[in-house]
Design an enzyme around this catalytic site. Sequence first.
Site, PDB file in Angstrom:
ATOM      1  N   ASN A 252     -15.840  26.116 -24.314  1.00 13.18           N
ATOM      2  CA  ASN A 252     -16.642  25.062 -23.519  1.00 13.18           C
ATOM      3  C   ASN A 252     -16.560  25.216 -21.963  1.00 13.18           C
ATOM      4  O   ASN A 252     -15.353  25.441 -21.390  1.00 13.18           O
ATOM      5  CB  ASN A 252     -16.142  23.549 -23.904  1.00 13.18           C
TER       6      ASN A 252
ATOM      7  N   GLU B  31     -18.211  21.328 -15.870  1.00  9.66           N
ATOM      8  CA  GLU B  31     -18.642  19.771 -16.268  1.00  9.66           C
ATOM      9  C   GLU B  31     -17.709  19.097 -15.554  1.00  9.66           C
ATOM     10  O   GLU B  31     -18.488  17.928 -15.301  1.00  9.66           O
ATOM     11  CB  GLU B  31     -18.405  19.689 -17.674  1.00  9.66           C
TER      12      GLU B  31
ATOM     13  N   ASN C  45      -2.020  -1.813  13.605  1.00 10.32           N
ATOM     14  CA  ASN C  45      -3.561  -1.561  13.558  1.00 10.32           C
ATOM     15  C   ASN C  45      -3.905  -0.308  14.350  1.00 10.32           C
ATOM     16  O   ASN C  45      -4.588   0.368  14.012  1.00 10.32           O
ATOM     17  CB  ASN C  45      -4.244  -2.958  14.174  1.00 10.32           C
TER      18      ASN C  45
ATOM     19  N   SER D 250       0.885  -1.168   0.137  1.00 13.76           N
ATOM     20  CA  SER D 250      -0.127  -0.138  -0.019  1.00 13.76           C
ATOM     21  C   SER D 250       1.052   1.468  -0.108  1.00 13.76           C
ATOM     22  O   SER D 250       0.356   2.557   0.073  1.00 13.76           O
ATOM     23  CB  SER D 250      -0.828   0.029   1.267  1.00 13.76           C
TER      24      SER D 250
ATOM     25  N   LYS E 116      -8.094   3.627   2.124  1.00 13.17           N
ATOM     26  CA  LYS E 116      -7.349   4.758   1.821  1.00 13.17           C
ATOM     27  C   LYS E 116      -7.609   5.457   0.422  1.00 13.17           C
ATOM     28  O   LYS E 116      -7.499   6.744   0.279  1.00 13.17           O
ATOM     29  CB  LYS E 116      -5.836   4.570   2.211  1.00 13.17           C
TER      30      LYS E 116
ATOM     31  N   TYR F 216      -9.792  -5.631  13.316  1.00 13.65           N
ATOM     32  CA  TYR F 216      -9.125  -5.190  11.987  1.00 13.65           C
ATOM     33  C   TYR F 216      -9.062  -6.311  11.183  1.00 13.65           C
ATOM     34  O   TYR F 216      -8.987  -7.669  11.666  1.00 13.65           O
ATOM     35  CB  TYR F 216      -7.478  -4.726  12.449  1.00 13.65           C
TER      36      TYR F 216
ATOM     37  N   THR G  76     -38.064  26.696 -11.179  1.00 12.93           N
ATOM     38  CA  THR G  76     -38.479  25.501 -10.671  1.00 12.93           C
ATOM     39  C   THR G  76     -38.888  24.777 -11.991  1.00 12.93           C
ATOM     40  O   THR G  76     -39.526  25.148 -12.933  1.00 12.93           O
ATOM     41  CB  THR G  76     -39.888  25.350  -9.680  1.00 12.93           C
ATOM     42  N   HIS G  77     -38.615  23.337 -11.892  1.00 14.36           N
ATOM     43  CA  HIS G  77     -38.819  22.513 -12.923  1.00 14.36           C
ATOM     44  C   HIS G  77     -37.969  22.911 -14.159  1.00 14.36           C
ATOM     45  O   HIS G  77     -38.485  22.539 -15.507  1.00 14.36           O
ATOM     46  CB  HIS G  77     -40.351  22.224 -13.286  1.00 14.36           C
TER      47      HIS G  77
ATOM     48  N   SER H  38     -12.552  23.782 -28.354  1.00 16.67           N
ATOM     49  CA  SER H  38     -12.698  22.553 -28.900  1.00 16.67           C
ATOM     50  C   SER H  38     -11.412  22.125 -29.850  1.00 16.67           C
ATOM     51  O   SER H  38     -11.134  23.182 -30.348  1.00 16.67           O
ATOM     52  CB  SER H  38     -14.191  22.644 -29.719  1.00 16.67           C
TER      53      SER H  38
ATOM     54  N   LYS I 146     -15.978  27.495 -30.483  1.00 21.14           N
ATOM     55  CA  LYS I 146     -16.547  26.959 -29.291  1.00 21.14           C
ATOM     56  C   LYS I 146     -15.553  27.468 -27.997  1.00 21.14           C
ATOM     57  O   LYS I 146     -14.311  27.661 -28.342  1.00 21.14           O
ATOM     58  CB  LYS I 146     -16.479  25.601 -29.240  1.00 21.14           C
TER      59      LYS I 146
ATOM     60  N   GLN J 158      -7.543  -1.905   4.478  1.00 21.03           N
ATOM     61  CA  GLN J 158      -6.589  -1.155   3.937  1.00 21.03           C
ATOM     62  C   GLN J 158      -7.207  -0.423   2.443  1.00 21.03           C
ATOM     63  O   GLN J 158      -6.389   0.636   1.936  1.00 21.03           O
ATOM     64  CB  GLN J 158      -5.361  -2.039   3.406  1.00 21.03           C
TER      65      GLN J 158
HETATM   66  N1  ARG Z   1      -1.361  -1.275   5.438  1.00 20.44           N
HETATM   67  C1  ARG Z   1      -2.307  -1.378   6.569  1.00 20.44           C
HETATM   68  C2  ARG Z   1      -3.624  -0.681   6.253  1.00 20.44           C
HETATM   69  O1  ARG Z   1      -3.599   0.248   5.889  1.00 20.44           O
HETATM   70  C3  ARG Z   1      -1.729  -1.236   7.888  1.00 20.44           C
HETATM   71  C4  ARG Z   1      -2.264  -2.145   9.039  1.00 20.44           C
HETATM   72  C5  ARG Z   1      -1.837  -3.552   8.746  1.00 20.44           C
HETATM   73  N2  ARG Z   1      -2.141  -4.497   9.751  1.00 20.44           N
HETATM   74  C6  ARG Z   1      -1.832  -5.653   9.563  1.00 20.44           C
HETATM   75  N3  ARG Z   1      -2.045  -6.265  10.535  1.00 20.44           N
HETATM   76  N4  ARG Z   1      -1.395  -6.280   8.576  1.00 20.44           N
HETATM   77  O2  ARG Z   1      -4.646  -1.227   6.800  1.00 20.44           O
END
Ligand code: ARG
Length: 486
Positions: free
Chosen positions: A296, A301, A121, A34, A336, A328, A166-167, A288, A294, A333
């Site tokens: 745009n 958008e 964790n 990660s 994120k 956990y 409205t509408h 464009s 144009k 993971q």
């Molecule tokens: N990269 C992990 C996460 O974002 C960190 C925690 C990992 N914990 C574990 N017991 N493998 O969740």
Amino acid sequence: MSKKDDSSSGASSKLWGGRFQAATNPTVERFSASIHFDKALARYDIRGSIAHARMLGRAELIPAPDAEALVAGLEKIADEIESGAFPFDPALEDIHMNIEARLSNMIGPVAGRLHTGRSRNDQVATDLALYLRDACAAVQHGILDLRAVLVERAREHIDTVLPGYTHLQRAQPVRLAHHWLAFFELLGRDARRFADAAGRLGECPLGAGAIAGSTLPLDRDDTAAALGFTGPTRNSMDSVSARDGALEVMAAAAICMVGLSRLAEELVIWSSSEFGFVELADAYSTGSSLMPQKKNPDVPELVRGKSGRVVGNLVSLLTTLKGLPLSYNRDMQEDKEPLFDSIATLGDSLEVMAGSIATLRVNVDRMAEAAQDPMLLATDLAEVLVGEGVPFREAHEAVGRIVAHCVAGGHDLAHLSRETLQGFHPAFTQGSDALLDMERSFAQRDMVGGTARTQVEAALDAARTEIDASEARLRGVNGVTAESGP
Ligand code: ARG
């Protein structure tokens, strides 16, 4: 092949390698890494580690000089990350392992004391809480900037009138200031949602360990205070399994994006030739590749388009969490990338919308012309009858027939004689010339929340006061920086 030959990228090089004999499969290594996204948590991870190391020293769980060595090393790593010199390594999975491994290279075996009484964790939960609090502060700043632009442009256009819709049908005339102040209100609630969410992220998960706390006498109050939390979280299992803080922020982001998308949609419609109400500045529009004429509205958008992604990000994390038992699970993971994306997308969207509105050219005449449509005063005509004691439903019916008469015969609602009006209802005492007048129509809408000039002026003053108060408050938010992380 001996076990040793087999472990080139593996067992012994991992910080958790003790019970493993064979190396991790390379695809698994890539699949589970990660670091390419959680490096955005680096500064929070280091802040958390420094607080933890100091606490370990103060609580005499590690020798004081070792605590100092850990802190000094971590500070150096922070500089390396800042300058771009830090050697991120995907084989080390995540930001936590990357930093700890680097610390070990830098200061030797003492680094092994850092993880005392801690797990990834509770570490990642703490990093996330810190990140989310900063993100909430940053988003509130972004919202405030857009609200300030809306108020400024609204003040400039207090006497610009346009049809309210409205509408998407012309309904009643309103001041452009009133229209934009509607978004000011909406965005104010968005800002409060982020402030509320941040308020529920006030407790520090550090010390929860992997799930059940620690046998070591950690001082959780110490780390919580050092990191600016009000205190430690109250249940170790909840600490490592909760992601509702992230969900709340992502929900607030999705709601805010949907509001921005509606504002964006108006800019798109209003800048069409059919409306011609506004023209986006060159800096906030594009051309464009094929059609030279144009201009745009790509920026609004894209805000509209990206709102879909931010809604999707929320659904993504909701779905990830839905079936997870405590506590956990590695699935988490997956929180994120959607979270970081929502915050970054919202931040950018707020900024480009503020710029678009600040530089927008308003075609005052075109708006006024559209607002001159006498049909927009049909409700006023019905209310004239109400003033004469006629029940509203009866007045509505009579004016409905008058409108049909105008449409069928091409008559102007604003120029009907007294006799004509009386033909539809005997309670009319004057012709519509005398009864309908745009200026008066505005002046009469003089109640709280109305579009009369006096009301809109008061709303503008209240908005300015609110912005000043929010600015003062945000400057002092818990000493949290305004950086949004990634
Ligand atoms: N990269 C992990 C996460 O974002 C960190 C925690 C990992 N914990 C574990 N017991 N493998 O969740």
